[in-house]
Design a protein around this motif. Structure first.
Motif, PDB file in Angstrom:
ATOM      1  N   ILE A 134       0.959  -1.746   0.472  1.00 38.61           N
ATOM      2  CA  ILE A 134       0.520  -0.269   0.186  1.00 38.61           C
ATOM      3  C   ILE A 134       0.668   1.362   0.168  1.00 38.61           C
ATOM      4  O   ILE A 134       1.938   1.447   0.641  1.00 38.61           O
ATOM      5  N   CYS A 135       0.101   2.231  -1.018  1.00 35.23           N
ATOM      6  CA  CYS A 135       0.514   3.792  -0.663  1.00 35.23           C
ATOM      7  C   CYS A 135       2.647   3.644  -0.962  1.00 35.23           C
ATOM      8  O   CYS A 135       2.911   3.624  -2.060  1.00 35.23           O
ATOM      9  N   HIS A 136       3.432   4.063  -0.220  1.00 39.34           N
ATOM     10  CA  HIS A 136       4.768   4.523  -0.663  1.00 39.34           C
ATOM     11  C   HIS A 136       5.441   2.724  -0.467  1.00 39.34           C
ATOM     12  O   HIS A 136       5.789   2.481  -0.692  1.00 39.34           O
ATOM     13  N   GLY A 137       5.014   2.041   0.545  1.00 34.26           N
ATOM     14  CA  GLY A 137       4.679   0.857   0.701  1.00 34.26           C
ATOM     15  C   GLY A 137       5.582   0.089  -0.775  1.00 34.26           C
ATOM     16  O   GLY A 137       6.347  -0.842  -0.656  1.00 34.26           O
ATOM     17  N   VAL A 138       4.492   0.280  -1.527  1.00 35.65           N
ATOM     18  CA  VAL A 138       4.460  -0.611  -3.008  1.00 35.65           C
ATOM     19  C   VAL A 138       6.395  -0.431  -3.031  1.00 35.65           C
ATOM     20  O   VAL A 138       6.535  -0.860  -4.763  1.00 35.65           O
ATOM     21  N   VAL A 139       7.182   0.243  -2.791  1.00 39.49           N
ATOM     22  CA  VAL A 139       8.155   0.893  -2.833  1.00 39.49           C
ATOM     23  C   VAL A 139       9.377   0.135  -2.816  1.00 39.49           C
ATOM     24  O   VAL A 139      10.296  -0.801  -4.037  1.00 39.49           O
ATOM     25  N   GLY A 140       9.021  -1.488  -1.998  1.00 42.62           N
ATOM     26  CA  GLY A 140       9.375  -2.815  -2.091  1.00 42.62           C
ATOM     27  C   GLY A 140       9.368  -3.399  -3.304  1.00 42.62           C
ATOM     28  O   GLY A 140      10.203  -4.430  -2.635  1.00 42.62           O
ATOM     29  N   LEU A 141       8.493  -2.920  -3.644  1.00 39.09           N
ATOM     30  CA  LEU A 141       8.729  -4.500  -4.864  1.00 39.09           C
ATOM     31  C   LEU A 141       9.826  -3.711  -5.948  1.00 39.09           C
ATOM     32  O   LEU A 141      10.570  -4.661  -7.446  1.00 39.09           O
ATOM     33  N   LEU A 142      10.501  -2.251  -6.114  1.00 39.98           N
ATOM     34  CA  LEU A 142      11.177  -2.662  -6.474  1.00 39.98           C
ATOM     35  C   LEU A 142      12.864  -3.411  -7.177  1.00 39.98           C
ATOM     36  O   LEU A 142      13.607  -3.400  -8.305  1.00 39.98           O
ATOM     37  N   ASN A 143      12.828  -4.146  -6.640  1.00 40.92           N
ATOM     38  CA  ASN A 143      13.939  -4.940  -5.883  1.00 40.92           C
ATOM     39  C   ASN A 143      13.284  -7.013  -6.731  1.00 40.92           C
ATOM     40  O   ASN A 143      14.026  -7.208  -6.464  1.00 40.92           O
TER      41      ASN A 143
END
Length: 227
Positions: A134-143
């Motif tokens: 959710i929200c900013h946490g989606v950037v955890g998928l960048l790797n």
């Protein structure tokens, strides 16, 4: 129901060079925690490095503090758990049935560089297990990568905190990256609702929510994906 869901939280608390603090956005933690726990699932917490998860002070005050947040703050067991989380790198994918990447501006500093988080999300989706963010946490998928070693988000429909929302809060000049921009650059098929309106996007077992208002509907979608 039974099963274990891993909540991944930021451990970063400094809002750039502003002198202000950031961290986990309480509503994005509290509302899904209550929804998922009520559905009968066990919840574990982890952060990059296993460091304590700070709560963003802005999320602890009006108008952002909602009933779920007040309930969570009064839950001694949950508060103790976020102060002593697991290290994401130490989590065994076999132990968990799904992952939920909790938002908060702090994630923009420590989630993108967490290789273990990307690998965990990749392994879960490959095993047919839901990945929610959710929200900013989606950037955890960048790797996260797919079986062809391409970005996991490439060609997938998803949402995250929008550039418009960052600009409205005047965070666009403070944060190290913009979630929408970074995800688009990896080929994600990004979608957004109007600023601060709820939106949940489902692409197979990848479930994403745009902002705090999306927390409860995203949690419901995750429970539905597990039953």
């Amino acid at each position: 129901m039974s099963g274990t869901i891993l909540f991944v939280l930021t451990a970063h608390e400094d809002l750039g060079d502003t002198g202000a603090k950031t961290g986990v956005w309480l509503e994005e933690l509290a509302a899904p925690y209550r929804e998922i726990e009520d559905a009968g699932f066990r919840i574990l917490f982890a952060t990059p490095g296993g460091l304590p998860a700070p709560l963003d002070p802005a999320s602890l005050a009006e108008p952002w503090l909602l009933p779920a947040g007040s309930w969570f703050l009064g839950n001694a067991e949950a508060m103790q758990a976020i102060a002593a989380p697991l290290d994401v790198a130490a989590v065994d994918v076999e132990r968990i049935d799904a992952i939920y990447l909790v938002g908060g501006t702090g994630t923009l500093w420590d989630f993108p560089g967490c290789l273990a988080l990307g690998a965990l999300a990749s392994s879960l989706l490959a095993a047919g297990k839901p990945v929610a963010a959710i929200c900013h946490g989606v950037v955890g998928l960048l790797n996260a990568r797919d079986a062809s070693d391409d970005p996991l988000v490439a060609g997938r429909e998803l949402t995250a905190f929008s550039n418009a929302e960052e600009t409205m809060l005047a965070y666009d000049k403070i944060v190290p990256l913009l979630a929408e921009t970074a995800l688009r650059e990896q080929g994600a098929l990004y979608r957004a609702a109007a600023p601060f309106e709820p939106l949940v996007v489902k692409d197979g077992l990848l479930l994403t929510g745009q902002n705090p208002a999306s927390a409860t509907p995203l949690a419901k979608a995750l429970v539905d994906a597990l039953i």
